[in-house]
Design a protein around this motif. Structure first.
Motif, PDB file in Angstrom:
ATOM      1  N   VAL B 121       0.808  -1.220   0.000  1.00  0.00           N
ATOM      2  CA  VAL B 121       0.000   0.000   0.000  1.00  0.00           C
ATOM      3  C   VAL B 121       0.835   1.261   0.000  1.00  0.00           C
ATOM      4  N   ILE B 122       2.057   1.168   0.550  1.00  0.00           N
ATOM      5  CA  ILE B 122       2.821   2.415   0.538  1.00  0.00           C
ATOM      6  C   ILE B 122       3.407   2.711  -0.837  1.00  0.00           C
ATOM      7  N   THR B 123       3.321   1.757  -1.767  1.00  0.00           N
ATOM      8  CA  THR B 123       3.753   2.096  -3.112  1.00  0.00           C
ATOM      9  C   THR B 123       2.835   3.142  -3.715  1.00  0.00           C
ATOM     10  N   LEU B 124       1.591   3.177  -3.262  1.00  0.00           N
ATOM     11  CA  LEU B 124       0.632   4.111  -3.850  1.00  0.00           C
ATOM     12  C   LEU B 124       1.080   5.562  -3.697  1.00  0.00           C
ATOM     13  N   PRO B 125       1.431   6.018  -2.468  1.00  0.00           N
ATOM     14  CA  PRO B 125       1.946   7.388  -2.394  1.00  0.00           C
ATOM     15  C   PRO B 125       3.414   7.512  -2.768  1.00  0.00           C
ATOM     16  N   LEU B 126       4.182   6.427  -2.594  1.00  0.00           N
ATOM     17  CA  LEU B 126       5.613   6.530  -2.856  1.00  0.00           C
ATOM     18  C   LEU B 126       5.911   6.789  -4.328  1.00  0.00           C
TER      19      LEU B 126
ATOM     20  N   LEU C 267      -6.120  -7.600  -1.030  1.00  0.00           N
ATOM     21  CA  LEU C 267      -5.628  -6.238  -1.164  1.00  0.00           C
ATOM     22  C   LEU C 267      -5.072  -5.997  -2.564  1.00  0.00           C
ATOM     23  N   TYR C 268      -4.281  -6.953  -3.035  1.00  0.00           N
ATOM     24  CA  TYR C 268      -3.649  -6.807  -4.345  1.00  0.00           C
ATOM     25  C   TYR C 268      -4.708  -6.622  -5.430  1.00  0.00           C
ATOM     26  N   LEU C 269      -5.767  -7.429  -5.366  1.00  0.00           N
ATOM     27  CA  LEU C 269      -6.814  -7.323  -6.372  1.00  0.00           C
ATOM     28  C   LEU C 269      -7.402  -5.915  -6.383  1.00  0.00           C
ATOM     29  N   ASP C 270      -7.656  -5.369  -5.210  1.00  0.00           N
ATOM     30  CA  ASP C 270      -8.204  -4.014  -5.150  1.00  0.00           C
ATOM     31  C   ASP C 270      -7.219  -2.993  -5.701  1.00  0.00           C
ATOM     32  N   ALA C 271      -5.925  -3.150  -5.301  1.00  0.00           N
ATOM     33  CA  ALA C 271      -4.949  -2.123  -5.666  1.00  0.00           C
ATOM     34  C   ALA C 271      -4.554  -2.201  -7.129  1.00  0.00           C
ATOM     35  N   PHE C 272      -4.343  -3.418  -7.636  1.00  0.00           N
ATOM     36  CA  PHE C 272      -3.738  -3.529  -8.956  1.00  0.00           C
ATOM     37  C   PHE C 272      -4.628  -4.099 -10.034  1.00  0.00           C
ATOM     38  N   ARG C 273      -5.724  -4.725  -9.677  1.00  0.00           N
ATOM     39  CA  ARG C 273      -6.572  -5.231 -10.743  1.00  0.00           C
ATOM     40  C   ARG C 273      -7.815  -4.359 -10.909  1.00  0.00           C
ATOM     41  N   PHE C 274      -8.417  -4.001  -9.789  1.00  0.00           N
ATOM     42  CA  PHE C 274      -9.612  -3.180  -9.886  1.00  0.00           C
ATOM     43  C   PHE C 274      -9.292  -1.690  -9.752  1.00  0.00           C
ATOM     44  N   SER C 275      -8.028  -1.390  -9.479  1.00  0.00           N
ATOM     45  CA  SER C 275      -7.588  -0.005  -9.331  1.00  0.00           C
ATOM     46  C   SER C 275      -8.457   0.772  -8.353  1.00  0.00           C
ATOM     47  N   ALA C 276      -8.826   0.133  -7.243  1.00  0.00           N
ATOM     48  CA  ALA C 276      -9.630   0.810  -6.214  1.00  0.00           C
ATOM     49  C   ALA C 276      -8.708   1.126  -5.046  1.00  0.00           C
ATOM     50  N   PHE C 277      -8.024   2.262  -5.112  1.00  0.00           N
ATOM     51  CA  PHE C 277      -6.947   2.524  -4.168  1.00  0.00           C
ATOM     52  C   PHE C 277      -7.435   2.782  -2.758  1.00  0.00           C
ATOM     53  N   ALA C 279     -10.070   1.529  -1.302  1.00  0.00           N
ATOM     54  CA  ALA C 279     -10.408   0.244  -0.693  1.00  0.00           C
ATOM     55  C   ALA C 279      -9.149  -0.504  -0.284  1.00  0.00           C
ATOM     56  N   ALA C 280      -8.143  -0.468  -1.159  1.00  0.00           N
ATOM     57  CA  ALA C 280      -6.892  -1.163  -0.848  1.00  0.00           C
ATOM     58  C   ALA C 280      -6.243  -0.571   0.390  1.00  0.00           C
ATOM     59  N   ALA C 281      -6.239   0.751   0.477  1.00  0.00           N
ATOM     60  CA  ALA C 281      -5.639   1.413   1.636  1.00  0.00           C
ATOM     61  C   ALA C 281      -6.365   1.003   2.912  1.00  0.00           C
ATOM     62  N   ALA C 282      -7.692   0.954   2.843  1.00  0.00           N
ATOM     63  CA  ALA C 282      -8.461   0.568   4.031  1.00  0.00           C
ATOM     64  C   ALA C 282      -8.123  -0.861   4.438  1.00  0.00           C
ATOM     65  N   THR C 283      -8.066  -1.769   3.454  1.00  0.00           N
ATOM     66  CA  THR C 283      -7.706  -3.160   3.766  1.00  0.00           C
ATOM     67  C   THR C 283      -6.336  -3.213   4.404  1.00  0.00           C
ATOM     68  N   GLY C 284      -5.390  -2.409   3.884  1.00  0.00           N
ATOM     69  CA  GLY C 284      -4.047  -2.377   4.465  1.00  0.00           C
ATOM     70  C   GLY C 284      -4.097  -2.027   5.942  1.00  0.00           C
ATOM     71  N   TRP C 285      -4.853  -0.994   6.304  1.00  0.00           N
ATOM     72  CA  TRP C 285      -4.934  -0.603   7.707  1.00  0.00           C
ATOM     73  C   TRP C 285      -5.679  -1.610   8.547  1.00  0.00           C
ATOM     74  N   LEU C 286      -6.685  -2.238   7.978  1.00  0.00           N
ATOM     75  CA  LEU C 286      -7.359  -3.305   8.721  1.00  0.00           C
ATOM     76  C   LEU C 286      -6.379  -4.431   9.017  1.00  0.00           C
ATOM     77  N   MET C 287      -5.505  -4.723   8.046  1.00  0.00           N
ATOM     78  CA  MET C 287      -4.496  -5.752   8.268  1.00  0.00           C
ATOM     79  C   MET C 287      -3.571  -5.357   9.416  1.00  0.00           C
ATOM     80  N   VAL C 288      -3.204  -4.080   9.463  1.00  0.00           N
ATOM     81  CA  VAL C 288      -2.348  -3.620  10.554  1.00  0.00           C
ATOM     82  C   VAL C 288      -3.047  -3.846  11.887  1.00  0.00           C
ATOM     83  N   ILE C 289      -4.314  -3.452  11.955  1.00  0.00           N
ATOM     84  CA  ILE C 289      -5.061  -3.570  13.216  1.00  0.00           C
ATOM     85  C   ILE C 289      -5.150  -5.031  13.642  1.00  0.00           C
ATOM     86  N   VAL C 290      -5.535  -5.877  12.692  1.00  0.00           N
ATOM     87  CA  VAL C 290      -5.677  -7.295  13.034  1.00  0.00           C
ATOM     88  C   VAL C 290      -4.348  -7.888  13.469  1.00  0.00           C
ATOM     89  N   SER C 291      -3.279  -7.590  12.721  1.00  0.00           N
ATOM     90  CA  SER C 291      -2.011  -8.203  13.106  1.00  0.00           C
ATOM     91  C   SER C 291      -1.497  -7.624  14.405  1.00  0.00           C
TER      92      SER C 291
END
Lengths: 429, 277, 311
Positions: B121-126, C267-277, C279-291
């Motif tokens: 995800v940080i590639t997006l702003p980077l 996350l990858y599908l959202d970020a790189f296939r559907f180009s929904a940034f 949503a991808a960012a939100a999933t990334g932070w949810l992953m942080v919270i869960v981990s």
């Protein structure tokens, strides 16, 4: 500790080498560089093969080097849009695939009509009109079609003979029949499945649906115009899977597997672009060189003769990012590479041409045994699904439901209902 | 005594055999396939006997010349990232070892916690950031990125190793009039070489095979070897398993050579370390 | 209690001083901490702040980001596919971290007990970590091919069932875990092995003279001294495993029908296939919270260790 010097020495010499490389340009480099973002096949078809390097005359007359940056399809498109979203980009020309040419990305690309007016492309009408209209967004031409890949049905002649089948299928029903018959253990001791297909490509289930007269998403953006046809397609596929004519690993088979399985005689049929003919029959790679042939994907018996089979076709087009620095240079490249002679040369290098005239050129047909078949299929062909903003998501959902139906986890009817239910909201977003 | 030793010896032999089997079978497959004629690589039933060929390596050289430049780029980036990561980690590891307290512990935990965010995800702003700094497609950007991803682990590892070095040595050097930097260079670094090597191995292997960031931030000048290997897989018209495995074999060799060479260092460090007696 | 290195009076006083100034970072430490924290700040923290903002927007190519508040988070948390990906991720992580720990420890002790041709054995053991994931996945797919793969054939010959990883999701998760372990076991091994080598030999000599059994030696000498390294190894293995991507992408692509999808693939599908940034960012932070929630135990242990004495 006396061995430390080895590592430090290696370190410092590589850093020195790096500095050496980074500095200075060789004296023989041209004055300008055009950065092209594309797939390796685009680079190959314009620079290597029977017709040689087709870019050389343009490079010489413009005193320009071409720096190709190549990636696989999905990463390539992502990178193209990423670059086009910056303030300015080093890339002058990008290759766009049909499925990503949506109105949403149009603002990222340079409209080409003004450039066309100044420096027209030779015999523009020769470029297949269907492709041109797909690349025309909001009335402006955004990219010039360069490469087509029409999907055909490949079969292994030798395996068909082993089972006493004289001719490839002419209707879908025959295909299903033959696929079941061709699930056996071949003379070479290899277990054969009737048909191998990649589970992550829409071309394959869409072909089946179209053979029954239906479609996934019609050209007018109508979702599943004929649900009964789609159900039949799923039912046929599920039936093939149950009979063992589709591989057990069907849900995780990849594009590369299709080619390898056919080369190794592990499958008798597959659905691939006609351009793969050369590789499938390569002497050094294939166990059946010269015996793997292709026909148009067959339509169902009920519709035969009444309507043409709408084979799937995907295509690539050349575009200029709106934030490119030297757009005139970029257009000069596009305009030259779209010319008739270079298109023919690229075709002889292995490209699927976007010009109709190329298919009837004798020197092309000589190099491409499948030329006539492909030309015929191209006549009625359509893209697997039209380009709209949520197309990628729609395709993913479609494939997921299709897999569930084929694996028997859902009935075809349930799968089709789920598809309509889940994808309808995406069509209008 | 003797029967027990025999049993232990036999047990160890079996364990070693299992470990070797587990580690090497897939790799053997890759390396052997790079010498097999294309048609035999995925033949069913699998071919054990075949006539070896160098054709794939020749094809690699003629058709994928850029791959070798990619190897050079990988080497530059890997060396740079390792240097930065090891030095930075050792410095920070020393600080965390010798200075204690709640704030220090807090920053250390923070250092680890930031790693929970998926790099993707940080590639997006980077990406726009790097482009506006004109660092795109340079070795430097990859060096900075790769080393950042390992300084957290590197710092913790170095701290663990430096903890084993008694503080008397620090005190002795300080008394002799040295600065903390001198202590670091002359006392700590030589004695924590195993740790530095371990950190180096991680960074090297990661940087050598890394794909995502290399793909996003490079185009032509700094394109690394893994990008070429990924391209060999996903070609639209023709691909060649033989060439792919040849490239993988070639890419694997430098790392294996590195491990074999630095092996001696690891062992020498153990037997030669003055402290460990 | 773990063995501690002897301290002089001076250093006891020094550490006492820093313990009293507990919530400040000693000035002397700053220059040493600077490089590491500068890198992390510039490369991770600052972009991460942008990603927080991004997660509150809808963003894609060709459109300016538009603020949507917590909509992305709500959507992900309400998405059954997200929860399935979460479940799959947790399952794989638990298997991978713990099995690798045991195997890595066993291998580290095996090597430390003295082996012939150690250099070559070490190279062999590290080789999987050095091989490119792409090639490794290709080979594993062939080796484990449910019809013709050599491993499948061998398993069947031994009377075991084949791993139907393309059909049964549980088998799919298993093979992904196996591939991940194959690729990353050397990582765990090398941390534990290096730590084991750093344990002073005189401790073992003393134990031998006292006629301590191997089990007691392990329990009272080896294990406690390895604890810090074990913690580090498990913590980072856990971090890396949580964002596991290529093993899934290259083996099953998340299939069949998204049944083996993990959070990183989602996350990858959202970020790189559907180009929904967004949503991808939100999933990334949810992953942080869960981990963070799952890993808080490890992080707490780390903090305690950092605060206390050596080892």
């Amino acid at each position: 500790m006396s061995k430390n010097w080895t590592r430090r020495q290696v370190l410092s010499s590589t850093l020195a080498a790096a500095a050496g490389i980074a500095a200075g340009r060789p004296a023989w480099a041209a004055a300008k560089t055009l950065n092209v973002l594309g797939h390796r096949v685009h680079q190959n078809s314009l620079t290597t093969g029977v017709a040689g390097d087709l870019t050389k005359p343009w490079r010489d007359s413009n005193d320009t080097d071409i720096a190709w940056t190549t990636f696989d399809t999905d990463p390539l498109q992502d990178r193209l849009f990423r670059e086009a979203s910056l303030d300015s980009t080093d890339f002058g020309v990008g290759f766009l695939v049909n499925s990503r040419a949506t109105p949403t990305v149009a603002p990222l690309l340079q409209p080409l009509d003004a450039y066309r007016a100044r420096t027209p492309i030779e015999d523009f009408g020769d470029i297949a009109p269907g492709l041109v209209s797909a690349m025309t967004i909001n009335g402006s031409l955004m990219a010039v079609p360069f490469r087509t890949a029409t999907i055909g049905l490949f079969y292994n002649e030798a395996l068909l003979e082993e089972r006493g089948i004289k001719a490839p299928p002419a209707t879908l029903e025959e295909l299903v029949d033959q696929a079941k018959q061709l699930t056996f253990r071949s003379q070479a001791g290899t277990p054969v499945v009737g048909m191998v297909v990649a589970s992550d490509l829409a071309t394959f289930p869409v072909s089946f649906a179209r053979a029954y007269g239906g479609d996934f998403i019609g050209p007018n953006l109508k979702l599943v115009p004929d649900p009964a046809a789609m159900e039949k397609a799923f039912a046929t596929l599920a039936d093939l899977y149950k009979a063992g004519a589709l591989p057990r690993t069907f849900a995780t088979t990849s594009n590369d597997d299709q080619v390898t399985w056919l080369q190794q005689g592990r499958a008798a049929f597959t659905v691939l672009p006609f351009a793969r003919y050369a590789q499938l029959n390569r002497q050094d790679q294939s166990k059946y060189p010269g015996r793997i042939k292709a026909v148009e994907f067959p339509i169902s018996a009920a519709l035969k003769g009444k309507m043409p089979m709408a084979s799937c076709v995907e295509f690539w087009a050349m575009c200029i990012p709106r934030n490119a620095r030297d757009k005139d240079l970029a257009w000069s490249f596009i305009q030259t590479m779209s010319g008739k002679a270079i298109t023919l040369g690229a075709a002889r290098n292995g490209n699927g041409p976007a010009r109709t005239s190329t298919y009837s050129d004798p020197s092309f047909a000589a190099a491409q045994p499948m030329a006539a078949v492909e030309a015929k299929a191209l006549g009625g062909a359509r893209v697997p699904l039209p380009a709209f903003p949520n197309a990628a998501r729609a395709q993913a959902m479609f494939l997921e439901e299709m897999q569930l139906a084929v694996l028997g986890r859902k009935s075809p009817k349930e799968a089709v209902v789920a598809i309509v239910e889940r994808i309808t909201p995406l069509m209008t977003a | 005594m003797r029967p027990k030793r025999v049993v232990v010896g036999a047990g160890k032999a079996v364990a070693v055999a299992l470990v070797l089997l587990w580690s090497l079978v897939p790799i053997a497959f890759i390396v052997v396939s790079s010498f097999k004629p294309s048609a035999d690589i995925f033949a069913v039933p699998p071919r054990i006997t075949f006539s070896p060929t160098m054709q794939h390596f020749a094809d690699l050289w003629t058709q994928w010349r850029g791959f070798f430049t990619g190897l050079l780029n990988s080497a530059i980036v890997t060396a740079g990232a390792t240097l930065v990561a090891v030095v930075a980690s050792t410095m920070a590891g020393y600080a965390y070892s010798r200075f204690r307290g709640g704030a220090m512990a807090g920053t250390a935990v923070f250092l680890v916690a930031v790693r929970l965010l998926p790099p993707i995800v940080i590639t997006l702003p980077l990406f726009p950031m790097v482009n506006s700094l004109r660092l795109n497609d340079t070795h430097l950007v990859l060096i900075l990125l790769y080393s950042t991803f390992f300084v957290s682990l590197g710092t913790l590892l170095m701290r663990t190793f430096i903890d084993q070095i008694p503080r008397e040595l620090d005190e002795a050097a300080l008394v002799d009039g040295g600065s903390r930097l001198t202590i670091l260079r002359r006392v700590i670094m030589p004695l924590s070489s195993q740790g530095m090597l371990a950190v180096a191995v991680f960074v090297i292997v990661f940087a050598w095979n890394e794909f995502l960031f290399a793909f996003i931030f490079t185009s032509t000048r700094a394109k690394t070897a893994p990008l070429f290997i990924a391209e060999m897989m996903g070609s639209l018209d023709a691909f060649d398993w033989g060439v792919l495995f040849a490239a993988s074999t070639v890419q694997l060799l430098p790392i294996m050579l590195f491990v074999l060479l630095t092996q001696r260092h690891l062992v020498a460090g153990l037997t030669g370390g003055a402290i460990k007696g | 209690m773990a063995a501690t290195t002897p301290r002089t009076l001076a250093s006891t006083v020094a550490s006492h001083r820093s313990r009293n100034g507990r919530f400040r970072i000693p000035v002397k430490a700053l220059p040493f901490l600077a490089p590491v924290h500068a890198l992390v700040l510039g490369v991770i923290v600052i972009p991460a702040l942008y990603v927080v903002w991004l997660s509150l927007t809808t963003s894609t190519f060709g459109k300016a980001p538009s603020f949507v508040g917590l909509a992305n988070y709500v959507h992900s948390l309400g998405d059954p596919y997200f929860w399935r990906a979460m479940r799959n991720t947790v399952v794989i992580v638990l298997i991978v971290v713990h099995v690798e720990l045991i195997a890595g420890l066993a291998m580290a002790l095996l090597f430390a007990s003295g082996l012939p041709a150690r250099r070559w054995l070490l190279a062999a053991v590290l080789a999987p970590y050095a091989v490119s994931e792409v090639s490794a996945a290709v080979i594993w797919r062939f080796l484990f091919d449910a019809d013709v793969g050599p491993v499948t054939v061998a398993l069947n010959a031994l009377g075991l069932p084949s791993l139907e990883w393309s059909v049964v999701p549980a088998h799919g998760l298993l093979i992904i875990a196996l591939l991940s372990m194959w690729l990353h076991l050397p990582f765990t091994f090398i941390i534990l092995y290096a730590a084991r080598l750093a344990i002073p030999t005189h401790l073992y000599e003393a134990a031998k003279m006292d006629a301590t059994s191997s089990l007691q030696t392990f329990r009272y000498i080896t294990l406690p001294l390895l604890m810090p390294a074990i913690l580090v190894a498990m913590l980072f293995r856990y971090i890396f495993a949580f964002r596991l991507f290529s093993e899934v992408w290259l083996m099953t692509q998340g299939g069949p029908a998204r049944a083996t999808e993990v959070l990183a693939v989602y996350l990858y599908l959202d970020a790189f296939r559907f180009s929904a940034f967004g949503a991808a960012a939100a999933t990334g932070w949810l992953m942080v919270i869960v981990s963070l929630i799952l890993g808080v135990g490890y992080l707490w242990g780390l903090r305690r260790q950092m605060m206390g004495d050596a080892a």
